[in-house]
Design a protein around this motif. Structure first.
Motif, PDB file in Angstrom:
ATOM      1  N   ASN A 101       1.409  -6.172   1.226  1.00 47.12           N
ATOM      2  CA  ASN A 101       1.154  -4.900   0.062  1.00 47.12           C
ATOM      3  C   ASN A 101      -0.227  -4.344   0.077  1.00 47.12           C
ATOM      4  O   ASN A 101      -0.533  -3.634  -0.215  1.00 47.12           O
ATOM      5  CB  ASN A 101       1.428  -6.056  -1.146  1.00 47.12           C
ATOM      6  CG  ASN A 101       2.776  -5.869  -1.198  1.00 47.12           C
ATOM      7  OD1 ASN A 101       3.806  -5.532  -1.145  1.00 47.12           O
ATOM      8  ND2 ASN A 101       3.301  -6.820  -1.681  1.00 47.12           N
ATOM      9  N   GLU A 102      -1.253  -5.091   0.598  1.00 41.01           N
ATOM     10  CA  GLU A 102      -2.489  -4.491   0.223  1.00 41.01           C
ATOM     11  C   GLU A 102      -2.939  -3.512   1.592  1.00 41.01           C
ATOM     12  O   GLU A 102      -3.154  -2.549   1.363  1.00 41.01           O
ATOM     13  CB  GLU A 102      -3.742  -5.252   0.987  1.00 41.01           C
ATOM     14  CG  GLU A 102      -4.811  -5.234   1.183  1.00 41.01           C
ATOM     15  CD  GLU A 102      -5.671  -5.913   1.843  1.00 41.01           C
ATOM     16  OE1 GLU A 102      -6.871  -5.767   1.947  1.00 41.01           O
ATOM     17  OE2 GLU A 102      -5.442  -7.724   1.549  1.00 41.01           O
ATOM     18  N   ARG A 145      -0.245  -1.797   3.319  1.00 46.20           N
ATOM     19  CA  ARG A 145       0.493  -0.301   2.839  1.00 46.20           C
ATOM     20  C   ARG A 145       0.039   0.748   1.926  1.00 46.20           C
ATOM     21  O   ARG A 145      -0.277   2.045   2.012  1.00 46.20           O
ATOM     22  CB  ARG A 145       1.906  -1.379   2.632  1.00 46.20           C
ATOM     23  CG  ARG A 145       3.119   0.325   2.026  1.00 46.20           C
ATOM     24  CD  ARG A 145       4.327  -0.112   1.685  1.00 46.20           C
ATOM     25  NE  ARG A 145       5.403  -1.331   2.733  1.00 46.20           N
ATOM     26  CZ  ARG A 145       6.265  -0.975   4.037  1.00 46.20           C
ATOM     27  NH1 ARG A 145       5.555   0.392   4.040  1.00 46.20           N
ATOM     28  NH2 ARG A 145       6.017  -1.563   4.915  1.00 46.20           N
ATOM     29  N   SER A 146      -0.452  -0.139   1.146  1.00 51.56           N
ATOM     30  CA  SER A 146      -1.430   0.733  -0.312  1.00 51.56           C
ATOM     31  C   SER A 146      -2.316   2.097   0.288  1.00 51.56           C
ATOM     32  O   SER A 146      -2.114   2.601   0.041  1.00 51.56           O
ATOM     33  CB  SER A 146      -1.794  -0.157  -1.132  1.00 51.56           C
ATOM     34  OG  SER A 146      -1.717   0.383  -2.406  1.00 51.56           O
ATOM     35  N   GLU A 158      -0.595   4.401   2.725  1.00 50.49           N
ATOM     36  CA  GLU A 158      -0.187   5.267   2.099  1.00 50.49           C
ATOM     37  C   GLU A 158      -0.771   6.406   0.664  1.00 50.49           C
ATOM     38  O   GLU A 158      -0.597   7.398   0.717  1.00 50.49           O
ATOM     39  CB  GLU A 158       1.114   4.898   0.836  1.00 50.49           C
ATOM     40  CG  GLU A 158       1.948   4.183   1.604  1.00 50.49           C
ATOM     41  CD  GLU A 158       2.983   3.573   0.994  1.00 50.49           C
ATOM     42  OE1 GLU A 158       2.471   3.399  -0.344  1.00 50.49           O
ATOM     43  OE2 GLU A 158       4.177   3.332   0.828  1.00 50.49           O
ATOM     44  N   GLY A 159      -2.155   6.162   1.248  1.00 51.78           N
ATOM     45  CA  GLY A 159      -3.304   7.034   0.494  1.00 51.78           C
ATOM     46  C   GLY A 159      -3.850   7.408   1.641  1.00 51.78           C
ATOM     47  O   GLY A 159      -3.547   7.806   2.359  1.00 51.78           O
TER      48      GLY A 159
END
Length: 221
Positions: A150-151, A153-154, A157-158
């Motif tokens: 999750n870290e 991907r976040s 994606e930015g």
């Protein structure tokens, strides 16, 4: 020792050179801090595959398709001699920007796996022929190395670390970097600059001489 190197994930010589340098470092038992700097060979590529490597090299370097194909064959043979099962012909050539962003992030936040993520991206591109611009591919690589999915991907994606990548590439222009790979080997007293993919034994000798303070009478440029 600190090793800073300008490379790109679409550059087979960068992969071959780094593989040789890493083997030389392992053989000399030198403690190294690694830092990769971005140098995009195809900065205008998109995040989806845009034609074959032969077509791109015809466009970029003005080669005939025949000569471009021969060069791809030669590169695969060189890699194979070094134990790399490179499938350069079938590379899914895409932008390397996201991959460089991931490396910058990992080097800054999770330095213990910094060099490992670099090698895994090279393997994904040149051996597995995955699309390294694909965020899902990069997240999988990072999570396989124990990082939080999750870290990562976040971040991807930015636009995190896009500015840092751009600054590094502008620094390369200011420094006069025109081709890759390019390696800076730094100890507390000496610096050695090595352009190109040396043979492993040449890397090993250079490292040994640098560590022993014997490098000043030699030139590797």
């Amino acid at each position: 020792m600190k090793i800073t190197f300008w490379s790109d994930f679409n550059c087979p010589n960068s992969y071959i050179g780094l593989n040789r340098l890493k083997k030389a470092i392992d053989e000399t038992n030198v403690d190294v801090k690694w830092e990769m700097k971005p140098f995009e060979l195809y900065p205008t590529l998109f995040d989806t595959a845009t034609g074959s490597i032969i077509t791109q090299n015809v466009i970029k370097y003005g080669l005939t398709p025949e000569i471009a194909g021969q060069k791809v064959d030669e590169t695969e043979k060189i890699a194979l001699k070094d134990g790399i099962q490179m499938n350069y012909h079938d590379i899914k050539l895409t932008s390397s920007r996201n991959a460089h962003r991931l490396v910058k992030y990992v080097q800054n936040r999770h330095g213990e796996v910094g060099i490992e993520v670099v090698f895994r991206i090279y393997e994904a591109n040149f051996i597995e022929n995955k699309i390294i611009a694909d965020i899902n591919v990069l997240v999988e690589i990072a999570s396989d190395l124990g990082l939080d999915e999750n870290e990562i991907r976040s971040m991807l994606e930015g636009d995190s670390y896009d500015f840092e990548v751009q600054i590094d590439e502008e620094d390369a222009i200011v420094m006069g970097v025109e081709s890759i790979p390019l390696y800076f080997l730094d100890t507390s007293q000496e610096q050695l600059i090595i352009p190109g993919a040396f043979e492993k034994e040449d890397f090993r000798i250079a490292i040994k001489d640098l560590m022993n303070g014997e490098i000043t009478s030699k030139s590797y440029i």
